[in-house]
Design a protein around this motif. Structure first.
Motif, PDB file in Angstrom:
ATOM      1  N   GLN A  55       7.804   2.330  -3.016  1.00 41.35           N
ATOM      2  CA  GLN A  55       8.451   1.248  -3.761  1.00 41.35           C
ATOM      3  C   GLN A  55       9.978   1.287  -3.648  1.00 41.35           C
ATOM      4  O   GLN A  55      10.627   0.258  -3.491  1.00 41.35           O
ATOM      5  N   GLU A  56      10.529   2.491  -3.710  1.00 34.82           N
ATOM      6  CA  GLU A  56      11.998   2.624  -3.653  1.00 34.82           C
ATOM      7  C   GLU A  56      12.511   2.148  -2.294  1.00 34.82           C
ATOM      8  O   GLU A  56      13.507   1.438  -2.199  1.00 34.82           O
ATOM      9  N   ARG A  57      11.799   2.565  -1.230  1.00 32.84           N
ATOM     10  CA  ARG A  57      12.243   2.179   0.114  1.00 32.84           C
ATOM     11  C   ARG A  57      12.091   0.673   0.307  1.00 32.84           C
ATOM     12  O   ARG A  57      12.932   0.018   0.925  1.00 32.84           O
ATOM     13  N   MET A  58      11.004   0.127  -0.221  1.00 32.24           N
ATOM     14  CA  MET A  58      10.782  -1.307  -0.117  1.00 32.24           C
ATOM     15  C   MET A  58      11.942  -2.075  -0.779  1.00 32.24           C
ATOM     16  O   MET A  58      12.469  -3.033  -0.214  1.00 32.24           O
ATOM     17  N   SER A  59      12.348  -1.621  -1.948  1.00 34.80           N
ATOM     18  CA  SER A  59      13.443  -2.283  -2.665  1.00 34.80           C
ATOM     19  C   SER A  59      14.737  -2.192  -1.857  1.00 34.80           C
ATOM     20  O   SER A  59      15.502  -3.161  -1.770  1.00 34.80           O
TER      21      SER A  59
ATOM     22  N   VAL B 281       0.857  -1.169   0.000  1.00 33.20           N
ATOM     23  CA  VAL B 281       0.000   0.000   0.000  1.00 33.20           C
ATOM     24  C   VAL B 281       0.901   1.228   0.000  1.00 33.20           C
ATOM     25  O   VAL B 281       1.835   1.322   0.788  1.00 33.20           O
ATOM     26  N   CYS B 282       0.620   2.131  -0.929  1.00 32.20           N
ATOM     27  CA  CYS B 282       1.428   3.347  -1.058  1.00 32.20           C
ATOM     28  C   CYS B 282       1.225   4.252   0.162  1.00 32.20           C
ATOM     29  O   CYS B 282       0.102   4.561   0.542  1.00 32.20           O
ATOM     30  N   GLN B 283       2.342   4.639   0.751  1.00 32.70           N
ATOM     31  CA  GLN B 283       2.278   5.458   1.961  1.00 32.70           C
ATOM     32  C   GLN B 283       1.726   6.857   1.682  1.00 32.70           C
ATOM     33  O   GLN B 283       1.134   7.488   2.560  1.00 32.70           O
ATOM     34  N   HIS B 284       1.878   7.340   0.478  1.00 33.79           N
ATOM     35  CA  HIS B 284       1.410   8.689   0.159  1.00 33.79           C
ATOM     36  C   HIS B 284      -0.107   8.769   0.004  1.00 33.79           C
ATOM     37  O   HIS B 284      -0.711   9.783   0.311  1.00 33.79           O
ATOM     38  N   HIS B 285      -0.708   7.705  -0.507  1.00 40.26           N
ATOM     39  CA  HIS B 285      -2.143   7.757  -0.801  1.00 40.26           C
ATOM     40  C   HIS B 285      -2.948   6.665  -0.109  1.00 40.26           C
ATOM     41  O   HIS B 285      -4.166   6.646  -0.215  1.00 40.26           O
ATOM     42  N   LEU B 286      -2.272   5.740   0.544  1.00 40.76           N
ATOM     43  CA  LEU B 286      -2.922   4.576   1.142  1.00 40.76           C
ATOM     44  C   LEU B 286      -3.751   3.817   0.116  1.00 40.76           C
ATOM     45  O   LEU B 286      -4.844   3.325   0.411  1.00 40.76           O
ATOM     46  N   LEU B 287      -3.241   3.749  -1.089  1.00 34.01           N
ATOM     47  CA  LEU B 287      -3.858   2.941  -2.136  1.00 34.01           C
ATOM     48  C   LEU B 287      -2.886   1.809  -2.492  1.00 34.01           C
ATOM     49  O   LEU B 287      -1.672   1.967  -2.364  1.00 34.01           O
ATOM     50  N   PRO B 288      -3.436   0.698  -2.932  1.00 34.00           N
ATOM     51  CA  PRO B 288      -2.567  -0.462  -3.185  1.00 34.00           C
ATOM     52  C   PRO B 288      -1.637  -0.293  -4.383  1.00 34.00           C
ATOM     53  O   PRO B 288      -1.939   0.455  -5.311  1.00 34.00           O
ATOM     54  N   PHE B 289      -0.538  -0.953  -4.313  1.00 34.83           N
ATOM     55  CA  PHE B 289       0.275  -1.162  -5.506  1.00 34.83           C
ATOM     56  C   PHE B 289       0.810  -2.585  -5.465  1.00 34.83           C
ATOM     57  O   PHE B 289       0.878  -3.197  -4.420  1.00 34.83           O
ATOM     58  N   TRP B 290       1.098  -3.108  -6.663  1.00 35.23           N
ATOM     59  CA  TRP B 290       1.744  -4.403  -6.671  1.00 35.23           C
ATOM     60  C   TRP B 290       3.063  -4.285  -7.409  1.00 35.23           C
ATOM     61  O   TRP B 290       3.270  -3.366  -8.208  1.00 35.23           O
ATOM     62  N   CYS B 291       3.925  -5.203  -7.085  1.00 33.12           N
ATOM     63  CA  CYS B 291       5.283  -5.138  -7.592  1.00 33.12           C
ATOM     64  C   CYS B 291       5.755  -6.529  -7.958  1.00 33.12           C
ATOM     65  O   CYS B 291       5.497  -7.470  -7.226  1.00 33.12           O
ATOM     66  N   ASP B 292       6.432  -6.635  -9.080  1.00 33.84           N
ATOM     67  CA  ASP B 292       7.120  -7.883  -9.385  1.00 33.84           C
ATOM     68  C   ASP B 292       8.592  -7.648  -9.073  1.00 33.84           C
ATOM     69  O   ASP B 292       9.229  -6.779  -9.662  1.00 33.84           O
ATOM     70  N   VAL B 293       9.066  -8.393  -8.111  1.00 32.95           N
ATOM     71  CA  VAL B 293      10.396  -8.139  -7.571  1.00 32.95           C
ATOM     72  C   VAL B 293      11.344  -9.282  -7.919  1.00 32.95           C
ATOM     73  O   VAL B 293      10.990 -10.455  -7.803  1.00 32.95           O
ATOM     74  N   SER B 294      12.528  -8.918  -8.349  1.00 35.25           N
ATOM     75  CA  SER B 294      13.583  -9.904  -8.589  1.00 35.25           C
ATOM     76  C   SER B 294      14.778  -9.555  -7.719  1.00 35.25           C
ATOM     77  O   SER B 294      15.146  -8.382  -7.608  1.00 35.25           O
ATOM     78  N   ILE B 295      15.324 -10.569  -7.105  1.00 35.27           N
ATOM     79  CA  ILE B 295      16.457 -10.368  -6.205  1.00 35.27           C
ATOM     80  C   ILE B 295      17.624 -11.201  -6.714  1.00 35.27           C
ATOM     81  O   ILE B 295      17.441 -12.354  -7.120  1.00 35.27           O
ATOM     82  N   ALA B 296      18.808 -10.622  -6.674  1.00 36.71           N
ATOM     83  CA  ALA B 296      20.003 -11.382  -7.054  1.00 36.71           C
ATOM     84  C   ALA B 296      21.100 -11.112  -6.045  1.00 36.71           C
ATOM     85  O   ALA B 296      21.159 -10.021  -5.463  1.00 36.71           O
ATOM     86  N   TYR B 297      21.932 -12.090  -5.825  1.00 39.43           N
ATOM     87  CA  TYR B 297      23.126 -11.845  -5.022  1.00 39.43           C
ATOM     88  C   TYR B 297      24.183 -12.889  -5.329  1.00 39.43           C
ATOM     89  O   TYR B 297      23.896 -13.946  -5.889  1.00 39.43           O
TER      90      TYR B 297
END
Ligand SMILES: [Zn+2]
Length: 200
Positions: free
Chosen positions: A133-137, A91-107
């Motif tokens: 989204q940026e902070r989540m990443s 949920v977006c902190q600025h608007h309290l509306l949902p967002f979805w994300c496709d996340v890929s992680i590598a290490y």
């Protein structure tokens, strides 16, 4: 979700626990919201809305991604591990509306390789709160770094934000955030390999 390469040893499981919500306050807020929108919360059609509102926020915030499976035992250090296309809801902190994300992680493992479900747990723990989204990443990258002891971590997130799609510019379109640390920053072969795997 697919795991491209994996192996390795068990590490600690210190993924931030979800906080408990104030359920009564959520009920009151749900009711106030109905009033603020100009409707009668005591009308039959609205009567259950504050409870549903409170339930869905509680479910979102207190979401438990489940028990982490056992990680594997240690392996070579120069193998790239990529977990791609994990669908996260937030949920977006600025608007309290949902967002979805496709996340890929590598290490690049530094003696420790995480189990598949630990990636999911880390990612969901970062998503199940009001977020950017940026902070989540960044949070995902930092936790993966802490759990694996590897400084070579990358996270790519492609998000669709309802605050963009249903209001404001009303333009559906994805927002991409990229976090590159350690070897990934140099955009050398590790980075290219990661990008290649995402395209595969
Ligand atoms: Zn927003």
């Amino acid at each position: 979700m697919r795991l491209t390469t994996a192996t390795a040893s068990d590490t600690d499981d210190r993924v931030t626990a979800a906080p408990a919500v104030d359920y009564e306050q959520l009920m009151l807020t749900g009711r106030s919201l109905v009033v603020a929108l100009g409707y009668d919360p005591d009308d039959e059609s609205w009567r259950e809305t504050p409870r549903r509102f409170a339930d869905s926020w509680r479910e979102f915030i207190e979401f438990d991604p489940g028990v982490v499976d056992t990680a594997f035992d240690g392996l070579a250090s120069d193998q790239l591990v990529v977990v791609s296309d994990m669908r996260l809801w937030s949920v977006c902190q600025h608007h309290l509306l949902p967002f979805w994300c496709d996340v890929s992680i590598a290490y690049v493992p530094n003696g420790v390789v995480l189990g598949l479900s630990k990636f999911a747990r880390v990612a969901h723990a970062a998503a199940h709160k009001p977020q950017l989204q940026e902070r989540m990443s960044e949070e995902i990258a930092t936790t993966i770094q802490r759990l694996t002891g590897s400084t070579d971590v990358a996270v790519i997130a492609r998000g669709q934000h309802l605050c963009m799609a249903m209001r404001g510019v009303r333009t559906p379109g994805s927002v991409t955030s990229v976090v590159l640390r350690g070897a990934f920053r140099n955009k050398d072969h590790v980075y290219s390999e990661f990008v290649q795997k995402l395209r595969a």
